[in-house]
Write a protein that holds these residues in place. Structure first.
Motif, PDB file in Angstrom:
ATOM      1  N   ILE A  95       3.724  -1.633  14.850  1.00  0.00           N
ATOM      2  CA  ILE A  95       3.877  -0.418  14.919  1.00  0.00           C
ATOM      3  C   ILE A  95       2.871   0.392  14.373  1.00  0.00           C
ATOM      4  O   ILE A  95       2.423   1.444  15.039  1.00  0.00           O
ATOM      5  N   ASP A  96       2.418   0.136  13.264  1.00  0.00           N
ATOM      6  CA  ASP A  96       1.179   0.931  12.807  1.00  0.00           C
ATOM      7  C   ASP A  96      -0.078   0.763  13.698  1.00  0.00           C
ATOM      8  O   ASP A  96      -0.541   1.838  13.837  1.00  0.00           O
ATOM      9  N   ALA A  97      -0.355  -0.446  14.332  1.00  0.00           N
ATOM     10  CA  ALA A  97      -1.085  -0.367  15.123  1.00  0.00           C
ATOM     11  C   ALA A  97      -0.990   0.573  16.308  1.00  0.00           C
ATOM     12  O   ALA A  97      -1.972   1.107  16.827  1.00  0.00           O
ATOM     13  N   LEU A  98       0.093   0.372  16.897  1.00  0.00           N
ATOM     14  CA  LEU A  98       0.584   1.372  17.915  1.00  0.00           C
ATOM     15  C   LEU A  98       0.273   2.652  17.592  1.00  0.00           C
ATOM     16  O   LEU A  98      -0.176   3.554  18.711  1.00  0.00           O
ATOM     17  N   ARG A  99       0.801   3.341  16.508  1.00  0.00           N
ATOM     18  CA  ARG A  99       0.816   4.645  16.164  1.00  0.00           C
ATOM     19  C   ARG A  99      -0.527   5.008  16.006  1.00  0.00           C
ATOM     20  O   ARG A  99      -1.073   6.095  16.542  1.00  0.00           O
ATOM     21  N   ALA A 100      -1.684   4.056  15.602  1.00  0.00           N
ATOM     22  CA  ALA A 100      -3.078   4.444  15.496  1.00  0.00           C
ATOM     23  C   ALA A 100      -3.633   4.629  16.914  1.00  0.00           C
ATOM     24  O   ALA A 100      -4.466   5.384  17.053  1.00  0.00           O
ATOM     25  N   VAL A 101      -3.230   3.731  17.705  1.00  0.00           N
ATOM     26  CA  VAL A 101      -3.569   3.985  19.161  1.00  0.00           C
ATOM     27  C   VAL A 101      -3.169   4.970  19.688  1.00  0.00           C
ATOM     28  O   VAL A 101      -4.081   5.812  20.510  1.00  0.00           O
ATOM     29  N   ALA A 102      -1.929   5.301  19.586  1.00  0.00           N
ATOM     30  CA  ALA A 102      -1.450   6.731  20.176  1.00  0.00           C
ATOM     31  C   ALA A 102      -2.134   8.075  19.616  1.00  0.00           C
ATOM     32  O   ALA A 102      -2.418   8.799  20.452  1.00  0.00           O
ATOM     33  N   ARG A 103      -2.424   7.684  18.291  1.00  0.00           N
ATOM     34  CA  ARG A 103      -2.991   8.949  17.610  1.00  0.00           C
ATOM     35  C   ARG A 103      -4.406   9.306  18.262  1.00  0.00           C
ATOM     36  O   ARG A 103      -4.884  10.219  18.793  1.00  0.00           O
ATOM     37  N   ARG A 104      -5.184   8.122  18.320  1.00  0.00           N
ATOM     38  CA  ARG A 104      -6.719   8.055  18.829  1.00  0.00           C
ATOM     39  C   ARG A 104      -6.420   8.590  20.277  1.00  0.00           C
ATOM     40  O   ARG A 104      -7.290   9.386  20.884  1.00  0.00           O
ATOM     41  N   LYS A 105      -5.518   8.178  21.130  1.00  0.00           N
ATOM     42  CA  LYS A 105      -5.333   8.665  22.394  1.00  0.00           C
ATOM     43  C   LYS A 105      -5.242  10.102  22.586  1.00  0.00           C
ATOM     44  O   LYS A 105      -5.853  10.834  23.358  1.00  0.00           O
TER      45      LYS A 105
END
Lengths: 203, 496
Positions: A95-105
């Motif tokens: 989930i942390d990785a997913l949130r990081a990706v979403a943030r970056r996007k």
């Protein structure tokens, strides 16, 4: 070199004093744990992040954490809870990785950068179906990324097939509260999903 | 009546409630409209989420789950975190790599047992000799095994390269020298002059060396003084003049034609020079006939003219050698036009070569066609077409309208095309994309005037141009005539 030796000596002595303090992993035990859980951990992470390479990398991180911090499977206090521990860490890491990706996007979109989804075409499959499925997955993940992490974790664990009992054990909550937590998590997911894509789909 | 909370309903849906509680929930639902609606909402939401999450589960092609994958991952995991290292495990069993005691370290017991040489230096010569003797006695008779052991331990010797040894010895000697220079040199020379015989030999050697150096030096001096090695000049009378070569005529700079002469554009319509030049050259003609020159087409261009153009058929009906009618000019200007010979803007009249003189067609003198002088076509002088004097050989046609852009059917047909190669740098830098070039596909099957429309770094553009030069094509055809056209070429570079 000397330092390594000393530390090594420490570990060996700790191992010989069976039972006192924290247990030390031996290769055989750790390998057994690794082989037992690796595939399922990767599968869970794949559900969350949607990328095999990333899932495998994160699985490596999870096991490294396990190596350093997890309760030893033979220690009496945490009997048989290593699997639960691994799932908890794995979902959280995912989930942390997913949130990081979403943030970056989000930043990239704000900056006007192109946002292409890469779809890995697999042989003997319909490319259109692949694209559609990938789009659905992306939407689910997007909603997961903006949920409260603990609730997203609960949803993912539940969808990975854990029972109420296992959920309670893994997350360290009372079995009686799982129903409530699950209902709230589902409500929140639906809310976010509808906010994002409700206007497009009948749902 | 107290309504049920969503947690209970959720658990009831999943069948997680104990039996009695489930029954009481059922009982309540039967009575309570509100709770029935509530559980419907939860149910449909849960179903929707189940359906959505089902999409997340990996397809079999997306993820491999078997023992082999896990085992490989474990090996990688071990390697990347350097845990459960084999070395470390062995070290636990007390076998460790042994470094020989070159720097006075204590010797591991195992080494001192097998190699007497490995004793520490402090133990002194006598001790070492004694140990060596003891070793020899104890090993006597089991020689093979000892050798074997020594062989097996050889890998423990420091593996020193020649350079490293040289460096180490130099450092040691430099330290010695710095400490006591006089003594160091004395030590070096000590062995050299120990006996009278050695001293004599040394003196003789030194003297010989000095004489040899003097000889070499003198030789060089003498060589310098007499300019030895410089070739003498041959006397002039031995040279005979075989032939005087004519000095080549310098190319006359092109002159502009009359101001009203049409100018060519974009060079290549028939011209052989790569860069467009001003239209030059001209024609002439006439055979003293009263009627103006007839309308028709011009014959081919050639670098020489044997048979000037004429309107009437040749008088020799069966010539042995057939020379086609030509005008002097660049062969590139030829167009193979069908039809009788004549001027483009000539009169629609009975066949006539025109009022000019010299054997051509037209109003002026010369063997060409048109109003000018000379063997070309048009209004100027000399060869080629157009208004001015013929220029050295390139030029362009006076009525040029530029190179057409390929379109529809009028486009060259590429018969062979290479793939542009990657450069190593570009590969390392992961450059991908396409290079777009624009080039004129000449009517002679060659590529001219290659321009870069879109390039790529790291030499890929050059590679694309290289590939473009190797292209083979059939020129574009318009009205049965091959013409040059401009067309773009795209070279894709993709890594995979």
């Amino acid at each position: 070199m000397i330092a390594t030796q000393e530390r090594l000596g420490e570990r060996i002595s700790a191992e010989s004093q069976n039972g006192s303090g924290r247990e030390v992993w031996t290769e055989a035990v750790f390998e057994r744990v690794f082989l037992q859980h690796y595939s399922r951990i990767v599968a869970v992470l794949f559900r969350v992040v949607g990328d095999r390479a990333q899932a495998e990398e994160l699985a490596g991180d999870v096991f490294w954490k396990a190596y350093r911090k997890a309760p030893h499977p033979d220690s009496p206090l945490e009997q048989n809870n290593l699997g639960g521990w691994l799932y908890r860490v794995a979902t959280r890491v995912g989930i942390d990785a997913l949130r990081a990706v979403a943030r970056r996007k989000r930043y990239e979109q704000e900056a006007g950068a192109a946002n292409y989804e890469s779809v890995e075409a697999s042989p003997n499959s319909d490319p259109l179906a692949d694209v559609l499925r990938e789009e659905k997955r992306r939407r689910v993940r997007e909603a997961l990324a903006i949920m409260k992490p603990a609730r997203a974790q609960l949803l993912i664990l539940r969808q990975s097939g854990l029972s109420y009992q296992e959920l309670a054990q893994t997350l360290g909550v009372k079995p009686g509260s799982i129903g409530t937590l699950l209902a709230r998590a589902e409500a929140e997911f639906e809310k976010h999903y509808r906010e994002l894509y409700g206007h497009e789909e009948g749902l | 009546m107290i309504c049920l909370d969503e947690g209970i309903l959720r658990e009831h849906l999943d069948g997680e409630l104990p039996r009695e509680q489930a029954m009481s929930v059922e009982h309540h639902l039967a009575q309570c409209e509100e709770c029935r609606e509530q559980i419907e909402v939860i149910k449909s939401r849960s179903q929707m989420i189940n359906a959505l999450f089902a999409e997340l589960s990996p397809a079999s092609s997306e993820i491999r789950q078997d023992a082999f994958v896990a085992r490989r991952a474990f090996a990688q995991f071990k390697a990347s975190h350097a845990i459960f290292d084999d070395d470390v495990e062995v070290a636990g069993a007390a076998i460790r790599p042994i470094i020989f005691p070159l720097n006075n370290e204590a010797v591991p017991a195992i080494a001192s047992l097998t190699l007497s040489l490995a004793l520490p230096e402090e133990s002194g010569l006598l001790m070492r000799l004694a140990a060596g003797a003891k070793q020899f006695v104890s090993d006597f008779g089991k020689r093979r095994q000892r050798v074997q052991t020594a062989e097996s331990l050889r890998f423990m010797l420091p593996d020193e390269s020649f350079i490293v040894r040289l460096k180490r010895e130099f450092i040691v000697n430099a330290q010695e020298f710095r400490r006591d220079p006089m003594n160091f040199i004395g030590q070096l020379l000590a062995g050299e002059a120990s006996t009278p015989r050695r001293r004599r030999l040394m003196q003789a050697g030194t003297a010989t060396a000095m004489i040899a150096y003097a000889c070499i030096f003198t030789t060089f001096l003498l060589a310098g003084a007499f300019k030895f090695g410089v070739k003498e000049k041959l006397p002039d009378d031995k040279l005979t003049v075989i032939q005087m070569l004519p000095t080549p005529a310098t190319e006359s700079t092109p002159q502009n034609g009359p101001a009203d002469a049409p100018k060519g554009k974009d060079g290549l319509k028939g011209g052989s020079k790569l860069k467009p030049e001003k239209s030059q050259g001209g024609g002439s003609g006439g055979k003293n006939e009263a009627t103006p020159a007839t309308q028709g087409v011009k014959p081919q261009y050639s670098v020489f003219q044997i048979n000037p153009p004429r309107v009437e058929p040749p008088t020799n009906a069966h010539p042995k050698f057939i020379f086609p009618e030509t005008l002097i000019g660049d062969p590139m200007l030829s167009r193979n036009l069908p039809g009788p010979t004549g001027l483009k803007d000539g009169a629609d009249a009975p066949p006539s070569n025109g009022p000019g003189s010299g054997g051509g067609i037209g109003n002026n003198t010369g063997t060409g066609m048109g109003d000018g002088k000379g063997p070309g076509y048009g209004r100027g002088e000399g060869g080629n077409e157009g208004g001015g004097l013929r220029d050295g050989g390139g030029g362009c046609c006076g009525d040029g309208t530029g190179v057409e852009v390929a379109r529809g059917n009028i486009r060259p047909i590429i018969t062979y095309r290479e793939k542009a190669k990657y450069t190593e740098e570009a590969r390392q830098n992961h450059v991908q994309g396409s290079v777009v070039l624009s080039a004129i596909f000449g009517s002679d099957g060659k590529l001219y005037n290659i321009r870069i429309v879109r390039g790529l770094p790291f030499g890929l553009t050059e590679k694309a141009i290289e590939a473009a030069r190797n292209i083979q094509f059939r020129p574009a055809v318009k009205n049965g005539v091959t013409i040059p056209v401009r067309m773009t070429l795209e070279f894709n570079f993709a890594l995979y």
